[in-house]
Design a protein around this motif. Sequence first.
Motif, PDB file in Angstrom:
ATOM      1  N   CYS A 103       8.147   1.878 -11.766  1.00  0.00           N
ATOM      2  CA  CYS A 103       9.107   1.327 -10.798  1.00  0.00           C
ATOM      3  C   CYS A 103       9.448   2.376  -9.749  1.00  0.00           C
ATOM      4  O   CYS A 103       9.558   2.069  -8.556  1.00  0.00           O
ATOM      5  N   GLN A 104       9.618   3.619 -10.189  1.00  0.00           N
ATOM      6  CA  GLN A 104       9.908   4.716  -9.265  1.00  0.00           C
ATOM      7  C   GLN A 104       8.743   4.934  -8.303  1.00  0.00           C
ATOM      8  O   GLN A 104       8.947   5.173  -7.109  1.00  0.00           O
ATOM      9  N   ALA A 105       7.521   4.820  -8.820  1.00  0.00           N
ATOM     10  CA  ALA A 105       6.335   5.073  -8.001  1.00  0.00           C
ATOM     11  C   ALA A 105       6.185   4.038  -6.897  1.00  0.00           C
ATOM     12  O   ALA A 105       5.769   4.371  -5.777  1.00  0.00           O
ATOM     13  N   ILE A 106       6.532   2.791  -7.196  1.00  0.00           N
ATOM     14  CA  ILE A 106       6.318   1.734  -6.194  1.00  0.00           C
ATOM     15  C   ILE A 106       7.550   1.503  -5.321  1.00  0.00           C
ATOM     16  O   ILE A 106       7.466   0.807  -4.294  1.00  0.00           O
ATOM     17  N   ALA A 107       8.682   2.096  -5.684  1.00  0.00           N
ATOM     18  CA  ALA A 107       9.919   1.882  -4.921  1.00  0.00           C
ATOM     19  C   ALA A 107       9.770   2.201  -3.432  1.00  0.00           C
ATOM     20  O   ALA A 107      10.239   1.417  -2.587  1.00  0.00           O
ATOM     21  N   PRO A 108       9.134   3.316  -3.036  1.00  0.00           N
ATOM     22  CA  PRO A 108       8.968   3.578  -1.593  1.00  0.00           C
ATOM     23  C   PRO A 108       8.175   2.487  -0.886  1.00  0.00           C
ATOM     24  O   PRO A 108       8.458   2.152   0.272  1.00  0.00           O
ATOM     25  N   THR A 212       7.752  -5.932 -12.578  1.00  0.00           N
ATOM     26  CA  THR A 212       7.062  -7.217 -12.477  1.00  0.00           C
ATOM     27  C   THR A 212       7.566  -7.907 -11.220  1.00  0.00           C
ATOM     28  O   THR A 212       8.771  -7.954 -10.975  1.00  0.00           O
ATOM     29  N   PHE A 213       6.612  -8.430 -10.435  1.00  0.00           N
ATOM     30  CA  PHE A 213       6.943  -9.139  -9.200  1.00  0.00           C
ATOM     31  C   PHE A 213       6.503 -10.589  -9.323  1.00  0.00           C
ATOM     32  O   PHE A 213       5.503 -10.896  -9.977  1.00  0.00           O
ATOM     33  N   LEU A 214       7.228 -11.467  -8.664  1.00  0.00           N
ATOM     34  CA  LEU A 214       6.863 -12.875  -8.602  1.00  0.00           C
ATOM     35  C   LEU A 214       6.885 -13.321  -7.149  1.00  0.00           C
ATOM     36  O   LEU A 214       7.853 -13.053  -6.429  1.00  0.00           O
ATOM     37  N   VAL A 215       5.811 -13.980  -6.732  1.00  0.00           N
ATOM     38  CA  VAL A 215       5.698 -14.494  -5.365  1.00  0.00           C
ATOM     39  C   VAL A 215       5.074 -15.887  -5.427  1.00  0.00           C
ATOM     40  O   VAL A 215       3.923 -16.030  -5.852  1.00  0.00           O
ATOM     41  N   ALA A 216       5.824 -16.882  -5.018  1.00  0.00           N
ATOM     42  CA  ALA A 216       5.298 -18.251  -4.932  1.00  0.00           C
ATOM     43  C   ALA A 216       4.570 -18.684  -6.209  1.00  0.00           C
ATOM     44  O   ALA A 216       3.466 -19.221  -6.161  1.00  0.00           O
ATOM     45  N   GLY A 217       5.170 -18.415  -7.342  1.00  0.00           N
ATOM     46  CA  GLY A 217       4.593 -18.832  -8.611  1.00  0.00           C
ATOM     47  C   GLY A 217       3.566 -17.891  -9.200  1.00  0.00           C
ATOM     48  O   GLY A 217       3.077 -18.111 -10.305  1.00  0.00           O
ATOM     49  N   GLN A 218       3.226 -16.820  -8.481  1.00  0.00           N
ATOM     50  CA  GLN A 218       2.281 -15.840  -9.009  1.00  0.00           C
ATOM     51  C   GLN A 218       3.042 -14.655  -9.593  1.00  0.00           C
ATOM     52  O   GLN A 218       3.999 -14.156  -8.995  1.00  0.00           O
ATOM     53  N   GLY A 222       3.122  -4.712 -13.103  1.00  0.00           N
ATOM     54  CA  GLY A 222       2.776  -3.330 -12.810  1.00  0.00           C
ATOM     55  C   GLY A 222       2.951  -2.985 -11.342  1.00  0.00           C
ATOM     56  O   GLY A 222       3.233  -3.830 -10.497  1.00  0.00           O
ATOM     57  N   ALA A 223       2.747  -1.704 -11.048  1.00  0.00           N
ATOM     58  CA  ALA A 223       2.934  -1.181  -9.687  1.00  0.00           C
ATOM     59  C   ALA A 223       1.661  -1.373  -8.873  1.00  0.00           C
ATOM     60  O   ALA A 223       1.006  -0.405  -8.468  1.00  0.00           O
ATOM     61  N   ASP A 224       1.311  -2.637  -8.619  1.00  0.00           N
ATOM     62  CA  ASP A 224       0.075  -2.967  -7.910  1.00  0.00           C
ATOM     63  C   ASP A 224       0.433  -3.531  -6.538  1.00  0.00           C
ATOM     64  O   ASP A 224       0.574  -4.747  -6.365  1.00  0.00           O
ATOM     65  N   MET A 225       0.558  -2.637  -5.557  1.00  0.00           N
ATOM     66  CA  MET A 225       0.978  -3.061  -4.228  1.00  0.00           C
ATOM     67  C   MET A 225      -0.087  -3.908  -3.544  1.00  0.00           C
ATOM     68  O   MET A 225       0.244  -4.804  -2.762  1.00  0.00           O
ATOM     69  N   ASP A 226      -1.350  -3.656  -3.832  1.00  0.00           N
ATOM     70  CA  ASP A 226      -2.411  -4.446  -3.221  1.00  0.00           C
ATOM     71  C   ASP A 226      -2.293  -5.920  -3.628  1.00  0.00           C
ATOM     72  O   ASP A 226      -2.386  -6.825  -2.790  1.00  0.00           O
ATOM     73  N   ASP A 229       0.755  -7.440  -1.929  1.00  0.00           N
ATOM     74  CA  ASP A 229       0.476  -7.744  -0.517  1.00  0.00           C
ATOM     75  C   ASP A 229      -0.366  -9.005  -0.380  1.00  0.00           C
ATOM     76  O   ASP A 229      -0.122  -9.850   0.491  1.00  0.00           O
ATOM     77  N   GLN A 230      -1.376  -9.141  -1.239  1.00  0.00           N
ATOM     78  CA  GLN A 230      -2.248 -10.318  -1.191  1.00  0.00           C
ATOM     79  C   GLN A 230      -1.469 -11.594  -1.509  1.00  0.00           C
ATOM     80  O   GLN A 230      -1.659 -12.641  -0.863  1.00  0.00           O
ATOM     81  N   ALA A 231      -0.577 -11.495  -2.497  1.00  0.00           N
ATOM     82  CA  ALA A 231       0.229 -12.664  -2.870  1.00  0.00           C
ATOM     83  C   ALA A 231       1.158 -13.066  -1.727  1.00  0.00           C
ATOM     84  O   ALA A 231       1.360 -14.258  -1.461  1.00  0.00           O
ATOM     85  N   ILE A 232       1.716 -12.085  -1.041  1.00  0.00           N
ATOM     86  CA  ILE A 232       2.598 -12.372   0.103  1.00  0.00           C
ATOM     87  C   ILE A 232       1.805 -13.031   1.228  1.00  0.00           C
ATOM     88  O   ILE A 232       2.269 -13.995   1.851  1.00  0.00           O
ATOM     89  N   LYS A 233       0.608 -12.532   1.493  1.00  0.00           N
ATOM     90  CA  LYS A 233      -0.235 -13.128   2.546  1.00  0.00           C
ATOM     91  C   LYS A 233      -0.580 -14.573   2.221  1.00  0.00           C
ATOM     92  O   LYS A 233      -0.566 -15.446   3.101  1.00  0.00           O
ATOM     93  N   ARG A 234      -0.895 -14.840   0.941  1.00  0.00           N
ATOM     94  CA  ARG A 234      -1.208 -16.218   0.550  1.00  0.00           C
ATOM     95  C   ARG A 234       0.015 -17.121   0.713  1.00  0.00           C
ATOM     96  O   ARG A 234      -0.092 -18.259   1.190  1.00  0.00           O
ATOM     97  N   ALA A 235       1.171 -16.609   0.318  1.00  0.00           N
ATOM     98  CA  ALA A 235       2.398 -17.397   0.439  1.00  0.00           C
ATOM     99  C   ALA A 235       2.732 -17.651   1.904  1.00  0.00           C
ATOM    100  O   ALA A 235       3.154 -18.752   2.279  1.00  0.00           O
TER     101      ALA A 235
END
Length: 250
Positions: A103-108, A212-218, A222-226, A229-235
């Motif tokens: 969580c600390q790693a992905i916070a920035p 854990t992140f949730l975007v539009a049902g996905q 983990g700290a997977d920014m890629d 980002d992809q989930a946000i683009k799809r949404a």
Amino acid sequence: MLLTASPTMMTRIVAGLACLLLVAGCSRHEDKAFEKQMREYLLAHPEVIQEAAIKLRQKQAAASASVLKNAQARLERDPRDFVANPNGAITVVQFYDYRCTYCQAIAPEVLKLIANTPDVRVVFKEHPVFGSVSDSAAKVALTPQGQSKGLELYRGLMSQKKLTEPRLDTVISSLGLNPQAVRAAAGDPAIAKHIQDTRALAQEINITGTPTFLVAGQVIQGADMDKLDQAIKRARSASYEALASTPAHR
């Protein structure tokens, strides 16, 4: 192209599995006969196992989607949560712990996302899982004073490589707040209930770790920014398509 087993054969396979599982209801002879029959059939038609696995995944995905849909309002619109970019069209929900190294790693990156994409609304779910200090930090963040500092407090707490109670007070003081007053406010039973509700929600939707992140049902674990980002683009794309299909925009 996959072959399919006949209904009769599938019925016999299911009956055999039931027999093997419920040994008390079948004789040893029947057990062995069904086991041999199933083994021979599945060796000759392994695609049946593949079909069953696909069907299982489809059922699990459908069940997960149903659970997420039922929980959507509690995930995205709980008025007790702190929300960044509250007017954003795309909602990202984040479950996190201030003492979680990932969580600390992905916070920035989360802070950059908020600053650079005002159409993304970020809901902060306090989900302390690393002990009493995590509990204290979450309660502080949910106080009126803590929420008034919002992202500043989030940034300050996430920057602590090893958050302790004294360091928590240091962060509170650095934001111009009175640690004693904030700690007193953090003792409000309503805050403890809020955290309890968040934990129950996490269990309901099968969140097993942070972040854990949730975007539009996905769900992105983990700290997977890629992936985020992809989930946000799809949404965002789905949102634009829905807008364009409305009568006023044709």
